[in-house]
Design a protein around this motif. Structure first.
Motif, mmCIF file in Angstrom:
data_model
loop_
_atom_site.group_PDB
_atom_site.id
_atom_site.type_symbol
_atom_site.label_atom_id
_atom_site.label_comp_id
_atom_site.label_asym_id
_atom_site.label_seq_id
_atom_site.Cartn_x
_atom_site.Cartn_y
_atom_site.Cartn_z
ATOM 1 N N GLN A 7 0.885 -1.030 0.123
ATOM 2 C CA GLN A 7 -0.160 0.046 -0.082
ATOM 3 C C GLN A 7 0.712 1.294 0.000
ATOM 4 O O GLN A 7 1.540 1.536 1.097
ATOM 5 N N LEU A 8 1.143 1.798 -1.211
ATOM 6 C CA LEU A 8 1.893 3.270 -1.477
ATOM 7 C C LEU A 8 0.930 4.084 -2.127
ATOM 8 O O LEU A 8 0.165 3.907 -2.928
ATOM 9 N N ALA A 9 0.970 5.426 -1.326
ATOM 10 C CA ALA A 9 0.457 6.565 -2.116
ATOM 11 C C ALA A 9 0.882 6.823 -3.614
ATOM 12 O O ALA A 9 1.954 6.374 -3.938
ATOM 13 N N ALA A 10 -0.115 7.292 -4.274
ATOM 14 C CA ALA A 10 0.261 7.583 -5.769
ATOM 15 C C ALA A 10 1.299 8.459 -5.948
ATOM 16 O O ALA A 10 1.462 9.418 -5.153
ATOM 17 N N CYS A 11 2.326 8.154 -6.808
ATOM 18 C CA CYS A 11 3.352 9.132 -6.840
ATOM 19 C C CYS A 11 3.626 9.314 -8.510
ATOM 20 O O CYS A 11 3.529 8.549 -9.455
ATOM 21 N N PRO A 12 3.582 10.485 -8.914
ATOM 22 C CA PRO A 12 3.434 10.947 -10.239
ATOM 23 C C PRO A 12 4.911 10.855 -10.918
ATOM 24 O O PRO A 12 4.940 10.520 -12.205
ATOM 25 N N ASP A 13 6.055 10.816 -10.227
ATOM 26 C CA ASP A 13 7.265 10.634 -10.640
ATOM 27 C C ASP A 13 8.129 9.843 -9.921
ATOM 28 O O ASP A 13 9.035 10.369 -9.396
ATOM 29 N N PRO A 14 7.833 8.595 -9.762
ATOM 30 C CA PRO A 14 8.945 7.717 -8.886
ATOM 31 C C PRO A 14 10.419 7.676 -9.551
ATOM 32 O O PRO A 14 10.655 7.570 -10.860
ATOM 33 N N GLN A 15 11.297 7.655 -8.574
ATOM 34 C CA GLN A 15 12.820 7.776 -9.103
ATOM 35 C C GLN A 15 13.456 6.323 -8.783
ATOM 36 O O GLN A 15 13.131 6.265 -7.466
ATOM 37 N N ALA A 16 14.089 5.818 -9.628
ATOM 38 C CA ALA A 16 14.811 4.793 -9.171
ATOM 39 C C ALA A 16 16.449 5.024 -9.017
ATOM 40 O O ALA A 16 16.911 6.171 -9.494
ATOM 41 N N PHE A 17 16.791 4.261 -8.013
ATOM 42 C CA PHE A 17 18.326 4.555 -7.832
ATOM 43 C C PHE A 17 18.937 3.080 -7.412
ATOM 44 O O PHE A 17 18.337 2.273 -6.941
ATOM 45 N N PHE A 18 20.312 3.210 -7.306
ATOM 46 C CA PHE A 18 21.112 2.086 -6.943
ATOM 47 C C PHE A 18 21.503 2.213 -5.466
ATOM 48 O O PHE A 18 22.109 3.385 -5.098
ATOM 49 N N MET A 19 21.506 1.203 -4.793
ATOM 50 C CA MET A 19 22.146 1.073 -3.495
ATOM 51 C C MET A 19 23.609 1.184 -3.645
ATOM 52 O O MET A 19 23.996 0.783 -4.724
ATOM 53 N N PRO A 20 24.212 1.628 -2.829
ATOM 54 C CA PRO A 20 25.809 1.542 -2.665
ATOM 55 C C PRO A 20 26.532 0.317 -3.087
ATOM 56 O O PRO A 20 25.799 -0.911 -2.361
ATOM 57 N N GLY A 21 27.205 0.146 -3.969
ATOM 58 C CA GLY A 21 27.975 -1.123 -4.434
ATOM 59 C C GLY A 21 27.060 -1.875 -5.468
ATOM 60 O O GLY A 21 27.504 -2.955 -6.192
ATOM 61 N N ALA A 22 25.779 -1.665 -5.813
ATOM 62 C CA ALA A 22 24.955 -2.263 -6.674
ATOM 63 C C ALA A 22 25.352 -1.712 -8.266
ATOM 64 O O ALA A 22 25.598 -0.522 -8.310
#
Length: 231
Positions: free
Chosen positions: A62-77
């Motif tokens: 259950q997550l609130a709607a987001c118009p612009d979700p951003q992906a990112f890498f964890m350190p070392g990934a």
């Protein structure tokens, strides 16, 4: 009495309008697309055919709607093999989730076609080209024969062994005991002298040289029996 019956109906309409105005829930499929697109971009330029597989995402999330979700890498990934991608929302709600994914890179790599003897220069006839998932092989696998030819294995290897660049020695340009020319140059000067190499070294490797007066000098081995010295 009939006008009073309109009150419950009006309340129902008002409540319905309020429910519609509340923030919606984030589309799970959109999160998956965000991760997939992010990994495709990150994997651009890899030496092979890239396939991205995003792991299952719990539909009960259950997550609130987001118009612009951003992906990112964890350190070392990174976009290589099994990996983890974070997806965050900054507005209108704040949340972060971490999604498992897998990136396969099917491409060609170089392997031994015949037994390779430790210390012996490798030629093209001793090599073969195989194809497979590069992410399942050790790091630093040679993907072009030119990276291997002329170098030597640090240990003897049986046929079929994928060749790792960090286990190959550069082709020697200076042999131990060889007479070499020491060269040094700078602003307004250039000097050279003769010496004898005290070790074997490939192009760009450090080598010790003994001069005629017994002095030991450290320099960088270069093609043609030259050793560059910095003063």
């Amino acid at each position: 009495m009939k006008p009073r019956l309109l009150i419950p109906a009006l309340l129902a309409v008002a409540l319905s309008a309020t429910a519609v105005a509340q923030p919606g829930r984030q589309d799970i499929a959109a999160i998956k697309r965000t991760v997939e697109q992010f990994l495709q971009v990150q994997a651009g330029g890899l030496p092979g055919q890239v396939t991205v597989t995003v792991g299952a995402i719990d539909p009960r999330m259950q997550l609130a709607a987001c118009p612009d979700p951003q992906a990112f890498f964890m350190p070392g990934a990174r976009a290589w093999g099994k990996t983890t991608v974070g997806v965050r929302c900054a507005t209108p709600a704040t949340w972060t989730v971490y999604i498992q994914a897998n990136v396969t890179v099917v491409g060609e790599y170089i392997a031994a076609a015949a037994p390779l003897v430790q210390g012996q220069p490798i030629d093209a006839n001793q090599l073969t080209v195989l194809k497979g998932d590069l992410t399942m092989l050790p790091a630093g696998i040679a993907t072009d024969a030119s990276q291997v030819i002329g170098r030597s294995a640090s240990v003897s290897l049986p046929p079929g062994t994928p060749l790792r660049l960090d286990t190959l020695r550069s082709k020697p340009v200076v042999q131990s005991g060889q007479l070499v020319r020491l060269v040094s140059s700078g602003s307004g000067f250039s000097v050279s002298a003769e010496g004898r190499a005290m070790s074997t070294a490939g192009d760009g490797q450090v080598v010790q040289v003994k001069t005629g007066n017994g002095q030991q000098i450290t320099g960088i081995a270069k093609t043609g029996g030259m050793v560059e010295v910095a003063f």
